[in-house]
Enzyme design. Structure first.
Site, PDB file in Angstrom:
ATOM      1  N   TYR A  13       3.725   0.185   0.104  1.00 55.85           N
ATOM      2  CA  TYR A  13       2.529   1.001  -0.121  1.00 55.85           C
ATOM      3  C   TYR A  13       1.471   0.822   0.963  1.00 55.85           C
ATOM      4  O   TYR A  13       0.852   1.818   1.401  1.00 55.85           O
ATOM      5  CB  TYR A  13       1.955   0.723  -1.511  1.00 55.85           C
ATOM      6  CG  TYR A  13       2.643   1.535  -2.585  1.00 55.85           C
ATOM      7  CD1 TYR A  13       2.200   2.816  -2.893  1.00 55.85           C
ATOM      8  CD2 TYR A  13       3.744   1.044  -3.274  1.00 55.85           C
ATOM      9  CE1 TYR A  13       2.832   3.585  -3.862  1.00 55.85           C
ATOM     10  CE2 TYR A  13       4.392   1.798  -4.239  1.00 55.85           C
ATOM     11  CZ  TYR A  13       3.923   3.063  -4.525  1.00 55.85           C
ATOM     12  OH  TYR A  13       4.571   3.830  -5.477  1.00 55.85           O
ATOM     13  N   GLU A  56       5.467   1.497 -11.891  1.00 54.33           N
ATOM     14  CA  GLU A  56       6.830   1.287 -11.402  1.00 54.33           C
ATOM     15  C   GLU A  56       7.358  -0.089 -11.761  1.00 54.33           C
ATOM     16  O   GLU A  56       8.550  -0.255 -12.037  1.00 54.33           O
ATOM     17  CB  GLU A  56       6.862   1.520  -9.887  1.00 54.33           C
ATOM     18  CG  GLU A  56       6.730   3.001  -9.532  1.00 54.33           C
ATOM     19  CD  GLU A  56       6.305   3.244  -8.101  1.00 54.33           C
ATOM     20  OE1 GLU A  56       6.426   2.317  -7.262  1.00 54.33           O
ATOM     21  OE2 GLU A  56       5.843   4.366  -7.805  1.00 54.33           O
TER      22      GLU A  56
END
Length: 409
Positions: free
Chosen positions: A95, A137
């Site tokens: 990310y 997630e």
């Protein structure tokens, strides 16, 4: 949480994101892949070449900015994307890479308009959004691994059987190489298949809907061979599976994922509408519905070019013979003369609202549809004309999300 000033700055960028969003995301992918080519092992190269991924990301960034003060309103989209991320194996440490090159792309495209204040606000907003994805997630990773028969990452499966379904669709029956338990799934979900196509520098991952009901000793995927044309490149993975994957070969699969699932709580009749290979998740739903409520109202509508490209007809008719509540109809856009002589379809041409109304006795139903984008847009337009509430429409795109409103409308 974001402070009021940051929220206002983000909202001030909405107009420019509406006009420049795709330019930003094109630049983002270009610079990120140049710096981190290993990420090409994850992303769908065909979607990159066609520009679909860039458009989908631009839309997601735009919606995030538009709803930055009410992020809970885009939670369904976040969860949908999170399912794909989990299926692909996206990790938390990736990310920051995405954030770095997204901010750089904003600066590159907007130039002096991307003030330090705007870049700082977007850095804060991206951090909040990334944390939301990572948290959701992580829960999905744990659920996938800890469920009975579940696993982490990619697991080796053997191609037990390979069966031709039509001129362009072939089914693959897949069983765990380790002989272990098989995780269940919700009808409509998909798995990711990871392959290394000979001669290609990167691994490639594709999602394929599970095309049989849960509870079987195998997973079945039914893959359309994408040969490509002057506009679209050939599908490297689909061609590989059709031409080279043989019975006894090993494929690597992630655990089932996806939020395109039957909504059983409403108790309304169900209408399944598919076009082409969009048939695959519908077959899983049909199997489950026929087993759970054989007397209930189920309408199955499939659109194909003609009988040569019509997959799984025999299976649908076998289910119908044992399910009194099921009505199945077929729509052919370009039937052959033999198709007409044998009367093997119910409607010629593209699906129209008037015909759909005739086939569905009770319009107060839940509608599930899947297929090529123009087909899905046509179905959605038909449901608009029939005044079907939006909350009773359920659909899935094969590939990045797109608009259900056809261009020019």
């Amino acid at each position: 949480m974001l402070d009021t000033h940051t929220i206002n700055v983000i909202k001030s960028t909405v107009p420019v994101l509406e006009t420049e969003g795709v330019h930003i995301t094109k630049r983002f992918y270009q610079t990120m892949f140049e710096a981190h080519p290993e990420l090409l092992n994850i992303f769908n190269h065909a979607n990159q070449k066609q520009g679909r991924q860039q458009v989908a990301l631009a839309n997601a960034v735009y919606m995030a900015a538009l709803h930055i003060d009410r992020l809970e309103e885009i939670l369904p989209v976040v969860k949908q994307i999170a399912h794909k991320h989990r299926s692909l194996g996206i990790r938390p440490d990736q990310y920051p890479i995405v954030g770095k090159y997204l901010l750089q792309a904003i600066q590159d495209v907007l130039g002096e308009a991307a003030t330090p204040e705007i870049l700082d606000a977007w850095a804060k907003a991206y951090g909040v959004i990334a944390d939301a994805f990572i948290g959701i997630e992580q829960e999905m990773y744990q659920a996938a691994e800890q469920q009975p028969g579940g696993w982490e990452g990619f697991r080796a499966f053997t191609v037990q059987r390979k069966e031709r379904e039509s001129a362009v669709i072939t089914s693959f029956y897949l069983v765990p190489q380790d002989g272990g338990e098989l995780a269940s799934f919700e009808p409509g979900q998909y798995i990711s298949v990871k392959v290394h196509v000979p001669g290609q520098p990167y691994e490639q991952i594709r999602q394929y809907s599970l095309s049989d009901g849960p509870g079987q000793p195998y997973y079945r995927i039914s893959v359309k061979r994408e040969d490509g044309d002057d506009v679209r490149p050939a599908g490297q993975v689909s061609v590989y599976l059709h031409e080279q994957a043989q019975e006894g070969d090993v494929l690597y699969l992630s655990a089932p994922a996806g939020d395109f699932q039957l909504q059983r709580q409403h108790g309304r009749p169900v209408v399944l509408i598919s076009g082409g290979v969009g048939l695959t998740p519908m077959m899983s739903m049909l199997r489950s519905l026929a087993a759970e409520q054989p007397q209930a109202g189920i309408t199955f509508i499939h659109a194909a070019s003609n009988s040569e490209l019509h997959a799984m007809r025999r299976q649908v008719e076998e289910i119908a013979s044992e399910c009194p509540g099921l009505s199945a109809y077929y729509c052919y856009s370009t039937p052959t003369e033999l198709d007409r002589q044998n009367a093997v379809f119910h409607y010629e041409g593209y699906l129209q609202p008037d015909w759909l109304k005739e086939m569905v006795p009770n319009l107060n139903a839940d509608y599930y549809f899947c297929g090529p984008l123009p087909f899905m847009q046509a179905v959605n337009t038909a449901l608009d004309q029939l005044e079907v509430p939006v909350e009773q429409r359920h659909y899935e795109f094969f590939g990045p999300a797109a608009s259900l409103v056809a261009s020019g409308k």
